[in-house]
Design an enzyme around this catalytic site. Sequence first.
Site, PDB file in Angstrom:
ATOM      1  N   ASP A 143       0.857  -1.190   0.000  1.00  0.00           N
ATOM      2  CA  ASP A 143       0.000   0.000   0.000  1.00  0.00           C
ATOM      3  C   ASP A 143       0.891   1.237   0.000  1.00  0.00           C
ATOM      4  O   ASP A 143       1.900   1.303   0.688  1.00  0.00           O
ATOM      5  CB  ASP A 143      -0.913  -0.013   1.234  1.00  0.00           C
ATOM      6  N   ILE A 144       0.503   2.241  -0.775  1.00  0.00           N
ATOM      7  CA  ILE A 144       1.313   3.449  -0.915  1.00  0.00           C
ATOM      8  C   ILE A 144       1.299   4.276   0.384  1.00  0.00           C
ATOM      9  O   ILE A 144       2.196   5.094   0.607  1.00  0.00           O
ATOM     10  CB  ILE A 144       0.801   4.292  -2.108  1.00  0.00           C
ATOM     11  N   HIS A 168     -10.105  -5.440  -3.262  1.00  0.00           N
ATOM     12  CA  HIS A 168      -8.746  -5.647  -2.754  1.00  0.00           C
ATOM     13  C   HIS A 168      -8.818  -6.038  -1.290  1.00  0.00           C
ATOM     14  O   HIS A 168      -9.610  -5.493  -0.524  1.00  0.00           O
ATOM     15  CB  HIS A 168      -7.878  -4.392  -2.916  1.00  0.00           C
ATOM     16  N   HIS A 226      -6.845  -5.855   2.146  1.00  0.00           N
ATOM     17  CA  HIS A 226      -5.729  -5.259   2.884  1.00  0.00           C
ATOM     18  C   HIS A 226      -5.189  -6.335   3.823  1.00  0.00           C
ATOM     19  O   HIS A 226      -5.955  -6.914   4.599  1.00  0.00           O
ATOM     20  CB  HIS A 226      -6.207  -4.095   3.757  1.00  0.00           C
TER      21      HIS A 226
HETATM   22  P1  5GP Z   1      -9.664   1.342   0.167  1.00  0.00           P
HETATM   23  O1  5GP Z   1      -9.773   2.640   0.918  1.00  0.00           O
HETATM   24  O2  5GP Z   1     -10.310   1.407  -1.181  1.00  0.00           O
HETATM   25  O3  5GP Z   1     -10.074   0.145   0.969  1.00  0.00           O
HETATM   26  O4  5GP Z   1      -8.111   1.115  -0.065  1.00  0.00           O
HETATM   27  C1  5GP Z   1      -7.400   1.658  -1.123  1.00  0.00           C
HETATM   28  C2  5GP Z   1      -5.955   1.644  -0.742  1.00  0.00           C
HETATM   29  O5  5GP Z   1      -5.184   1.896  -1.881  1.00  0.00           O
HETATM   30  C3  5GP Z   1      -5.579   2.694   0.313  1.00  0.00           C
HETATM   31  O6  5GP Z   1      -5.070   2.066   1.463  1.00  0.00           O
HETATM   32  C4  5GP Z   1      -4.540   3.545  -0.407  1.00  0.00           C
HETATM   33  O7  5GP Z   1      -3.479   3.950   0.435  1.00  0.00           O
HETATM   34  C5  5GP Z   1      -4.053   2.629  -1.511  1.00  0.00           C
HETATM   35  N1  5GP Z   1      -3.582   3.323  -2.702  1.00  0.00           N
HETATM   36  C6  5GP Z   1      -4.147   4.414  -3.293  1.00  0.00           C
HETATM   37  N2  5GP Z   1      -3.451   4.762  -4.387  1.00  0.00           N
HETATM   38  C7  5GP Z   1      -2.431   3.867  -4.486  1.00  0.00           C
HETATM   39  C8  5GP Z   1      -1.368   3.711  -5.436  1.00  0.00           C
HETATM   40  O8  5GP Z   1      -1.235   4.447  -6.414  1.00  0.00           O
HETATM   41  N3  5GP Z   1      -0.503   2.677  -5.212  1.00  0.00           N
HETATM   42  C9  5GP Z   1      -0.630   1.841  -4.139  1.00  0.00           C
HETATM   43  N4  5GP Z   1       0.280   0.863  -4.004  1.00  0.00           N
HETATM   44  N5  5GP Z   1      -1.632   1.950  -3.237  1.00  0.00           N
HETATM   45  C10 5GP Z   1      -2.516   2.968  -3.414  1.00  0.00           C
END
Ligand code: 5GP
Length: 133
Positions: free
Chosen positions: A49-50, A119, A121
């Site tokens: 995760d970034i 996805h 985590h």
């Molecule tokens: P969500 O909030 O949809 O469950 O998780 C999305 C995740 O993607 C977040 O934890 C966010 O930090 C991660 N993320 C967003 N943009 C990028 C990116 O460009 N690269 C990576 N590796 N992770 C990302």
Amino acid sequence: MATIYVVGVTGEGQARIPSVPECLFCRIVSGGVPASLVLESSRTLSFRDISPQAPTHVLVIPKDHYPDLAALAAADGGLLTELVNQAAEVARAEGISGSGYRVVFNTGADAGQAVPHVHAHVLGGRGLGWPPG
Ligand code: 5GP
Ligand code: ZN
């Protein structure tokens, strides 16, 4: 102008979308957006995760585009099982299988799902609070 996606059909007969051009995680799968890869299988990809929220914070995704957990489960339960097995494999590779880890599928706005490509985590490497915020 409307965008029309050509969908494939899974073994269960549910529609799936192989790739969505404007989807961030589809672009990581295609190599258009760089990512720090942890593991790869024929149908899944695991990358860091970034914005890590724990010492280990890895995202595990199917290479094909499914918007969320329910859509993946309805369309291809075998792929969901593969995804969870990959999450466990990530935990082993990161050395957190013994200490414990959390697998989270945020779904929808209230859960804070920001990327509409399912996805998992995988979080670990420190004590994780419960209940989550
Ligand atoms: P969500 O909030 O949809 O469950 O998780 C999305 C995740 O993607 C977040 O934890 C966010 O930090 C991660 N993320 C967003 N943009 C990028 C990116 O460009 N690269 C990576 N590796 N992770 C990302
Ligand atoms: Zn996608």
